[in-house]
Write a protein that holds these residues in place. Structure first.
Motif, mmCIF file in Angstrom:
data_model
loop_
_atom_site.group_PDB
_atom_site.id
_atom_site.type_symbol
_atom_site.label_atom_id
_atom_site.label_comp_id
_atom_site.label_asym_id
_atom_site.label_seq_id
_atom_site.Cartn_x
_atom_site.Cartn_y
_atom_site.Cartn_z
ATOM 1 N N VAL A 121 58.327 -4.455 -13.928
ATOM 2 C CA VAL A 121 57.144 -5.038 -13.284
ATOM 3 C C VAL A 121 56.555 -6.138 -14.168
ATOM 4 C CG1 VAL A 121 54.825 -4.568 -12.402
ATOM 5 C CG2 VAL A 121 56.658 -2.892 -12.059
ATOM 6 N N LEU A 122 56.545 -5.899 -15.471
ATOM 7 C CA LEU A 122 55.941 -6.870 -16.397
ATOM 8 C C LEU A 122 56.691 -8.195 -16.408
ATOM 9 C CD1 LEU A 122 55.102 -4.508 -19.382
ATOM 10 C CD2 LEU A 122 53.453 -5.850 -18.072
ATOM 11 N N VAL A 123 58.016 -8.149 -16.290
ATOM 12 C CA VAL A 123 58.770 -9.408 -16.313
ATOM 13 C C VAL A 123 58.420 -10.244 -15.088
ATOM 14 C CG1 VAL A 123 60.843 -8.630 -15.067
ATOM 15 C CG2 VAL A 123 61.031 -10.396 -16.822
ATOM 16 N N TRP A 124 58.094 -9.559 -13.981
ATOM 17 C CA TRP A 124 57.607 -10.266 -12.785
ATOM 18 C C TRP A 124 56.256 -10.908 -13.060
ATOM 19 C CZ3 TRP A 124 58.409 -12.227 -8.150
ATOM 20 C CH2 TRP A 124 57.338 -12.369 -7.269
ATOM 21 N N GLN A 125 55.374 -10.167 -13.741
ATOM 22 C CA GLN A 125 54.034 -10.684 -14.023
ATOM 23 C C GLN A 125 54.060 -11.755 -15.114
ATOM 24 O OE1 GLN A 125 51.494 -6.684 -12.755
ATOM 25 N NE2 GLN A 125 51.436 -7.384 -14.860
ATOM 26 N N ILE A 126 55.135 -11.864 -15.859
ATOM 27 C CA ILE A 126 55.296 -12.956 -16.821
ATOM 28 C C ILE A 126 55.809 -14.204 -16.112
ATOM 29 C CG2 ILE A 126 56.622 -13.759 -18.818
ATOM 30 C CD1 ILE A 126 56.530 -10.868 -19.862
ATOM 31 N N PHE A 127 56.759 -14.011 -15.205
ATOM 32 C CA PHE A 127 57.374 -15.151 -14.542
ATOM 33 C C PHE A 127 56.516 -15.707 -13.415
ATOM 34 C CE2 PHE A 127 61.046 -14.249 -16.937
ATOM 35 C CZ PHE A 127 61.899 -15.329 -16.823
ATOM 36 N N ILE B 149 46.709 -5.914 -13.721
ATOM 37 C CA ILE B 149 47.527 -5.737 -14.928
ATOM 38 C C ILE B 149 47.710 -4.257 -15.262
ATOM 39 C CG2 ILE B 149 45.683 -5.745 -16.656
ATOM 40 C CD1 ILE B 149 49.051 -7.583 -16.914
ATOM 41 N N GLN B 150 46.868 -3.392 -14.657
ATOM 42 C CA GLN B 150 47.024 -1.956 -14.878
ATOM 43 C C GLN B 150 48.211 -1.392 -14.105
ATOM 44 O OE1 GLN B 150 44.940 -0.482 -17.114
ATOM 45 N NE2 GLN B 150 44.067 -2.536 -17.338
ATOM 46 N N ASN B 151 48.756 -2.149 -13.174
ATOM 47 C CA ASN B 151 49.845 -1.657 -12.340
ATOM 48 C C ASN B 151 51.039 -1.143 -13.144
ATOM 49 O OD1 ASN B 151 51.390 -1.167 -9.992
ATOM 50 N ND2 ASN B 151 52.233 -3.225 -10.043
ATOM 51 N N PRO B 152 51.611 -1.916 -14.067
ATOM 52 C CA PRO B 152 52.761 -1.398 -14.822
ATOM 53 C C PRO B 152 52.418 -0.194 -15.691
ATOM 54 C CG PRO B 152 52.032 -3.513 -15.712
ATOM 55 C CD PRO B 152 51.314 -3.315 -14.424
ATOM 56 N N LEU B 153 51.175 -0.153 -16.224
ATOM 57 C CA LEU B 153 50.774 0.990 -17.039
ATOM 58 C C LEU B 153 50.746 2.262 -16.202
ATOM 59 C CD1 LEU B 153 49.711 2.208 -19.661
ATOM 60 C CD2 LEU B 153 47.401 1.524 -18.959
ATOM 61 N N LEU B 154 50.190 2.175 -14.983
ATOM 62 C CA LEU B 154 50.152 3.336 -14.100
ATOM 63 C C LEU B 154 51.565 3.772 -13.708
ATOM 64 C CD1 LEU B 154 47.154 2.392 -11.770
ATOM 65 C CD2 LEU B 154 47.228 4.255 -13.421
ATOM 66 N N LEU B 155 52.424 2.803 -13.394
ATOM 67 C CA LEU B 155 53.800 3.139 -13.032
ATOM 68 C C LEU B 155 54.533 3.802 -14.193
ATOM 69 C CD1 LEU B 155 54.886 -0.018 -10.988
ATOM 70 C CD2 LEU B 155 54.504 2.286 -10.124
ATOM 71 N N GLN B 156 54.282 3.299 -15.394
ATOM 72 C CA GLN B 156 54.915 3.884 -16.579
ATOM 73 C C GLN B 156 54.496 5.343 -16.757
ATOM 74 O OE1 GLN B 156 53.389 2.379 -20.230
ATOM 75 N NE2 GLN B 156 55.141 3.016 -21.454
ATOM 76 N N GLU B 157 53.186 5.595 -16.686
ATOM 77 C CA GLU B 157 52.687 6.951 -16.914
ATOM 78 C C GLU B 157 53.067 7.879 -15.766
ATOM 79 O OE1 GLU B 157 48.528 6.551 -17.623
ATOM 80 O OE2 GLU B 157 48.803 5.814 -19.672
ATOM 81 N N LEU B 158 53.050 7.389 -14.524
ATOM 82 C CA LEU B 158 53.467 8.201 -13.390
ATOM 83 C C LEU B 158 54.937 8.610 -13.511
ATOM 84 C CD1 LEU B 158 51.725 6.454 -10.349
ATOM 85 C CD2 LEU B 158 51.577 8.879 -10.899
ATOM 86 N N THR B 159 55.774 7.660 -13.872
ATOM 87 C CA THR B 159 57.200 7.956 -14.006
ATOM 88 C C THR B 159 57.458 8.961 -15.114
ATOM 89 O OG1 THR B 159 57.725 5.700 -13.250
ATOM 90 C CG2 THR B 159 59.479 6.930 -14.343
ATOM 91 N N ASP B 160 56.841 8.754 -16.268
ATOM 92 C CA ASP B 160 57.055 9.681 -17.383
ATOM 93 C C ASP B 160 56.497 11.071 -17.071
ATOM 94 O OD1 ASP B 160 58.368 7.810 -18.902
ATOM 95 O OD2 ASP B 160 56.568 7.149 -19.971
ATOM 96 N N ALA B 161 55.375 11.122 -16.341
ATOM 97 C CA ALA B 161 54.820 12.423 -15.960
ATOM 98 C C ALA B 161 55.736 13.138 -14.975
ATOM 99 C CB ALA B 161 53.431 12.245 -15.355
ATOM 100 N N ALA B 162 56.330 12.380 -14.036
ATOM 101 C CA ALA B 162 57.253 12.984 -13.077
ATOM 102 C C ALA B 162 58.526 13.464 -13.764
ATOM 103 C CB ALA B 162 57.591 11.969 -11.977
ATOM 104 N N VAL B 163 59.082 12.639 -14.671
ATOM 105 C CA VAL B 163 60.294 13.039 -15.392
ATOM 106 C C VAL B 163 60.018 14.253 -16.279
ATOM 107 C CG1 VAL B 163 61.962 12.318 -17.148
ATOM 108 C CG2 VAL B 163 61.301 10.726 -15.323
ATOM 109 N N GLY B 164 58.835 14.296 -16.888
ATOM 110 C CA GLY B 164 58.478 15.411 -17.750
ATOM 111 C C GLY B 164 57.915 16.610 -17.010
ATOM 112 N N LYS B 165 57.839 16.515 -15.654
ATOM 113 C CA LYS B 165 57.338 17.596 -14.805
ATOM 114 C C LYS B 165 55.939 18.055 -15.228
ATOM 115 C CE LYS B 165 62.000 19.230 -13.702
ATOM 116 N NZ LYS B 165 62.948 20.376 -13.704
ATOM 117 N N GLU B 166 55.085 17.077 -15.554
ATOM 118 C CA GLU B 166 53.697 17.374 -15.914
ATOM 119 C C GLU B 166 52.839 17.243 -14.650
ATOM 120 O OE1 GLU B 166 52.703 14.664 -19.005
ATOM 121 O OE2 GLU B 166 54.418 15.212 -20.270
#
Length: 340
Positions: free
Chosen positions: A288-294, A43-60
């Motif tokens: 990713v979450l909609v996949w984990q719901i369905f 269940i941590q998968n979408p959280l990691l993807l969210q933070e990785l994407t935002d960090a990449a977009v924000g160039k952190e």
């Protein structure tokens, strides 16, 4: 004219399998625990993807590298738990199946000859093999099925925190698909029973043909046996094709249940991101979450379909186990040591 009532599904017959699983509850519990533990990591998968994407977009850069290391550790932990789950799950499936087959074999030996003769030997062999294998398949993925409802609840909560609009849009198909799937899967019990009975008949024909091949050759009845086998084989083919047609309809519902939300979520999520209501990482996580719901819904519907096909096999097995054994009379035969 009175309306013909449809036979009710005999769900409670499945509970009669619990005595075969109870002696091996250690492996059953281990499959539950490792399955749930692996799911909690998953269940941590979408959280990691969210933070990785935002960090990449924000160039952190530093935050991005930290998340990469965390993702590697997450993958390793997931693989370890997956190995442990597969190990426990294989045993929680194999041991009850072995005990069920042993119990059937021993019980058949104790039945009166008159009872045994009511069933063709080929049909009994089919029950010991095909029907027991069908029960074995139903026992698979126990821990995974235990985790699925927890995954669904956590994913719904997480997605609601991201955007209730995406949650509503992503889940709108669940009730519709569930009702349609349940309606389409209902004939599987009848079709499964007919197929198992047909397999029993073809086993009987094969045994008669091979066991009586001398008589067949003596009376030059080869073509007669070939024609008889062909008729039974076509019946098995017909029953199998009927199940395949139902499976094709169920697969269509599977695909609608799985892919339509994953097409809609990025489109509407992208619109919300452009409006500044959510981040790009939120869109990735929501997809990713909609996949984990369905997925839990899909697994439950597949489990329902499998149980409907398994119930006839369980009924056929307990038809044998419920038959009264022959009273014991006289001592059992023993092989004398040193006998020639």
């Amino acid at each position: 004219m009175a309306k013909k009532q449809k036979p009710k599904t005999n769900w409670h017959i499945l509970l009669r399998l619990t005595p075969f699983a109870r002696p091996h509850r250690f492996w059953l519990i281990a499959a539950f625990v490792t399955g749930i533990a692996g799911g909690l990591i998953w269940i941590q998968n979408p959280l990691l993807l969210q933070e990785l994407t935002d960090a990449a977009v924000g160039k952190e850069r530093d935050e991005f590298l930290r998340l990469v290391y965390l993702t590697v550790a997450w993958i390793v932990a997931r693989l370890v738990l997956l190995f442990l789950y597969q190990h426990a799950n294989a045993r929680s499936q194999a041991y009850p199946t072995r005990d069920l087959r042993d119990r059937l074999t021993a019980h058949i030996q104790r039945l009166p000859l008159s009872t045994v003769e009511t069933h063709h030997t080929g049909d009994l062999v089919s029950r010991l093999n095909n029907d027991v294998d069908k029960v074995s398949q139903a026992l698979n993925n126990v821990g995974d099925n235990a985790w699925q409802p927890i995954q669904m609840v956590l994913s719904i909560v997480y997605m609601a925190l991201i955007s209730w609009k995406l949650l509503l849009l992503g889940c709108i198909l669940i009730p519709i698909s569930t009702v349609l799937f349940n309606r389409v899967s209902k004939p599987m019990e009848t079709l499964g029973r007919q197929r198992m009975e047909a397999l029993g008949r073809i086993n009987a024909v094969i045994q008669d043909t091979i066991g009586g091949i001398g008589i067949v050759k003596a009376f030059n009845a080869k073509q007669l046996r070939i024609d008889g086998f062909g008729a039974v084989a076509r019946d098995v083919e017909h029953k199998g094709m009927s199940i395949n047609r139902q499976d094709s309809l169920l697969l269509t519902l599977y695909l609608a249940l799985r892919y339509i939300p994953q097409l809609v979520i990025p489109l509407y999520g992208g619109y919300l991101a452009f409006q500044g209501q959510i981040s790009v990482g939120d869109v990735v996580a929501a997809n990713v979450l909609v996949w984990q719901i369905f997925l839990p819904v899909e697994r439950f519907l597949a489990f329902l379909r499998q149980m409907r096909e398994t119930i006839p096999s369980v009924e056929r097995l307990f038809e044998i186990l419920d038959a009264c054994p022959e009273p014991r009379s006289g001592p059992a035969f023993e092989v004398q040591a040193g006998a020639a």
